[in-house]
Design a protein around this motif. Structure first.
Motif, mmCIF file in Angstrom:
data_model
loop_
_atom_site.group_PDB
_atom_site.id
_atom_site.type_symbol
_atom_site.label_atom_id
_atom_site.label_comp_id
_atom_site.label_asym_id
_atom_site.label_seq_id
_atom_site.Cartn_x
_atom_site.Cartn_y
_atom_site.Cartn_z
ATOM 1 N N GLN A 75 -7.051 8.966 0.479
ATOM 2 C CA GLN A 75 -8.490 9.221 0.436
ATOM 3 C C GLN A 75 -9.039 9.036 -0.982
ATOM 4 N N HIS A 76 -8.349 9.579 -1.950
ATOM 5 C CA HIS A 76 -8.792 9.502 -3.333
ATOM 6 C C HIS A 76 -8.828 8.050 -3.822
ATOM 7 N N ILE A 77 -7.807 7.297 -3.497
ATOM 8 C CA ILE A 77 -7.738 5.896 -3.929
ATOM 9 C C ILE A 77 -8.886 5.085 -3.332
ATOM 10 N N VAL A 78 -9.124 5.271 -2.033
ATOM 11 C CA VAL A 78 -10.190 4.520 -1.356
ATOM 12 C C VAL A 78 -11.554 4.899 -1.925
ATOM 13 N N ARG A 79 -11.752 6.189 -2.170
ATOM 14 C CA ARG A 79 -13.050 6.668 -2.647
ATOM 15 C C ARG A 79 -13.319 6.242 -4.097
ATOM 16 N N LYS A 80 -12.310 6.298 -4.956
ATOM 17 C CA LYS A 80 -12.497 6.027 -6.384
ATOM 18 C C LYS A 80 -12.316 4.550 -6.755
ATOM 19 N N GLU A 81 -11.402 3.869 -6.093
ATOM 20 C CA GLU A 81 -11.057 2.512 -6.509
ATOM 21 C C GLU A 81 -11.279 1.451 -5.431
ATOM 22 N N GLY A 82 -11.439 1.896 -4.191
ATOM 23 C CA GLY A 82 -11.626 0.939 -3.109
ATOM 24 C C GLY A 82 -10.302 0.421 -2.556
ATOM 25 N N LEU A 83 -10.373 -0.306 -1.466
ATOM 26 C CA LEU A 83 -9.169 -0.821 -0.801
ATOM 27 C C LEU A 83 -8.399 -1.793 -1.681
ATOM 28 N N VAL A 84 -9.088 -2.419 -2.624
ATOM 29 C CA VAL A 84 -8.422 -3.394 -3.494
ATOM 30 C C VAL A 84 -7.282 -2.756 -4.290
ATOM 31 N N ALA A 85 -7.356 -1.447 -4.510
ATOM 32 C CA ALA A 85 -6.327 -0.763 -5.286
ATOM 33 C C ALA A 85 -4.957 -0.837 -4.612
ATOM 34 N N PHE A 86 -4.950 -0.910 -3.280
ATOM 35 C CA PHE A 86 -3.680 -0.969 -2.551
ATOM 36 C C PHE A 86 -2.970 -2.307 -2.739
ATOM 37 N N TYR A 87 -3.724 -3.306 -3.189
ATOM 38 C CA TYR A 87 -3.129 -4.638 -3.359
ATOM 39 C C TYR A 87 -3.299 -5.166 -4.783
ATOM 40 N N PRO A 101 0.817 -1.228 0.000
ATOM 41 C CA PRO A 101 0.000 0.000 0.000
ATOM 42 C C PRO A 101 0.846 1.272 0.000
ATOM 43 N N ALA A 102 1.963 1.245 0.730
ATOM 44 C CA ALA A 102 2.851 2.410 0.760
ATOM 45 C C ALA A 102 3.446 2.670 -0.617
ATOM 46 N N ASP A 103 3.777 1.610 -1.337
ATOM 47 C CA ASP A 103 4.326 1.757 -2.688
ATOM 48 C C ASP A 103 3.307 2.368 -3.652
ATOM 49 N N VAL A 104 2.051 1.952 -3.524
ATOM 50 C CA VAL A 104 1.001 2.486 -4.395
ATOM 51 C C VAL A 104 0.898 4.004 -4.232
ATOM 52 N N VAL A 105 0.823 4.449 -2.987
ATOM 53 C CA VAL A 105 0.714 5.884 -2.709
ATOM 54 C C VAL A 105 1.976 6.610 -3.157
ATOM 55 N N LYS A 106 3.107 6.057 -2.803
ATOM 56 C CA LYS A 106 4.396 6.683 -3.144
ATOM 57 C C LYS A 106 4.538 6.883 -4.649
ATOM 58 N N GLN A 107 4.267 5.850 -5.426
ATOM 59 C CA GLN A 107 4.479 5.945 -6.873
ATOM 60 C C GLN A 107 3.471 6.865 -7.558
ATOM 61 N N TYR A 160 4.741 12.446 -12.891
ATOM 62 C CA TYR A 160 4.741 13.833 -13.379
ATOM 63 C C TYR A 160 3.309 14.372 -13.395
ATOM 64 N N GLY A 161 3.123 15.562 -12.845
ATOM 65 C CA GLY A 161 1.800 16.188 -12.800
ATOM 66 C C GLY A 161 0.843 15.517 -11.836
ATOM 67 N N SER A 162 1.362 14.837 -10.831
ATOM 68 C CA SER A 162 0.498 14.166 -9.853
ATOM 69 C C SER A 162 -0.452 15.166 -9.194
ATOM 70 N N PRO A 163 -1.755 14.865 -9.154
ATOM 71 C CA PRO A 163 -2.734 15.820 -8.628
ATOM 72 C C PRO A 163 -2.858 15.820 -7.106
ATOM 73 N N TYR A 164 -2.179 14.913 -6.438
ATOM 74 C CA TYR A 164 -2.367 14.754 -4.989
ATOM 75 C C TYR A 164 -1.524 15.754 -4.200
ATOM 76 N N ARG A 165 -2.166 16.414 -3.243
ATOM 77 C CA ARG A 165 -1.482 17.414 -2.432
ATOM 78 C C ARG A 165 -0.644 16.789 -1.328
ATOM 79 N N SER A 166 -1.089 15.650 -0.820
ATOM 80 C CA SER A 166 -0.398 15.015 0.301
ATOM 81 C C SER A 166 -0.637 13.517 0.270
ATOM 82 N N THR A 167 0.092 12.801 1.128
ATOM 83 C CA THR A 167 -0.076 11.354 1.245
ATOM 84 C C THR A 167 -1.495 11.015 1.681
ATOM 85 N N PHE A 168 -2.023 11.782 2.616
ATOM 86 C CA PHE A 168 -3.365 11.519 3.131
ATOM 87 C C PHE A 168 -4.423 11.720 2.051
#
Length: 321
Positions: free
Chosen positions: A154-166, A131-137, A142-150
């Motif tokens: 939030q965006h990943i969980v809301r748009k793709e669900g927890l499955v996205a982390f794995y 999960p840390a790698d998913v957020v980190k990468q 380039y042009g990443s829209p995320y302001r912070s790790t948090f």
């Protein structure tokens, strides 16, 4: 000699805690010092890069990022990495040492036991680190829209669900099991060549770690490219396509867009990253293991040492005689 023996074979009551503390420190140091190169590797593995982020090589990529975006961009996602690296490496090294000791019977030179221990340790490491790698990468792109790790989480969980982390977990394991097995086997093999007595020897730990990192990184490079695609989903996000799931789908996508060359794009960056980072990881781990083992020396041993010194020193009455 006694100190070296204590360093290699810690007592059961303190060894697990020692390996976890040393492993946690090693993991954080490994990823921290080489993090900008990891950012370059991620960007060079993107399938369809933005024209402003289509780099020729590692030096060009690092220079362009710093010049056009600022040096802070090379550190995006850093907090996600630190959050995962500490506990992941603590379990990683503790599990490795324990399994290696059980399978080898406490003897050095059993490379099959070292490889099996590396595989087992990887299962625990990746469960935390994926999960840390998913957020980190995603933040490194380039042009990443995320302001912070948090906000990224939030965006990943809301748009793709927890499955996205794995989503890349299977590919991560498929890559890291051989990666860690090759790394551990190469490290122990190099130690057999240059540090047979397994004494605390910083030079040997650095050399063995660097060689192990370079060999393992080269062997598993195609899988790392697929893992990056599964983590970032950058092509799908740009073209509003369904998400890529699974290693086979990732392999097909990379080959369709980049051919065989695509599986080795960013290899130089990965080797440059892995050689010093693995050397740092092993040298820091061995240092903390040595330092902690010395500080945790049994009190009985200290008492016996005092008794021996006292016995060897003649009393005042004996001196007068």
């Amino acid at each position: 000699m006694e100190e070296d023996d204590m360093y290699e074979s810690l007592d059961d009551s303190s060894s697990t805690a020692t390996h976890m503390l040393a492993g946690s420190a090693a993991g954080i140091m490994e990823h921290t010092l080489m993090y900008p190169i990891d950012c370059v590797k991620t960007r060079m593995q993107i399938l369809v890069p933005d024209p402003k982020a289509d780099y020729r090589n590692v030096v060009d990529a690092l220079n362009t990022i710093v010049r056009t975006e600022g040096i802070r961009k090379t550190l995006r996602g850093f907090s996600a990495m630190v959050t995962g690296a500490g506990p992941a490496h603590a379990l990683y090294f503790a599990c490795y040492e324990k399994v290696k000791k059980v399978l080898s019977g406490g003897k050095n030179g059993n490379h099959l036991a070292n490889g099996a221990a590396g595989c087992t340790a990887t299962l625990l490491h990746d469960a935390i680190m994926n999960p840390a790698d998913v957020v980190k990468q995603r933040m490194q792109m380039y042009g990443s829209p995320y302001r912070s790790t948090f906000s990224c989480c939030q965006h990943i969980v809301r748009k793709e669900g927890l499955v996205a982390f794995y989503r890349s977990y299977t590919t991560q394991l498929t890559m890291n099991v051989p990666f860690q097995s090759v790394q551990f086997m190469t490290y122990e093999f190099m130690q057999d060549l240059i540090n047979q007595n397994r004494n605390y020897n910083p030079k040997s730990h650095i050399i063995a770690g660097a060689v192990a990192g370079a060999v393992a990184a080269s062997v598993t490079m195609p899988l790392d490219v697929c893992k990056t695609l599964l983590n970032t989903q950058e092509y799908c996000a740009r073209n509003q396509l369904t998400y890529i799931n699974g290693m086979i789908s990732a392999f097909r996508t990379v080959y369709a867009f980049r051919g065989v060359y695509g599986f080795f794009r960013g290899l130089t960056a990965r080797v440059i990253y892995q050689m010093p980072s693995t050397a740092i990881s092993w040298s820091v781990y061995e240092f903390f293991k040595y330092f902690i083992s010395k500080s945790q020396a049994p009190k009985d041993d200290r008492y016996l040492s005092t008794v021996h010194i006292a016995a060897a020193t003649p009393s005042d009455e004996e001196s007068q005689r």
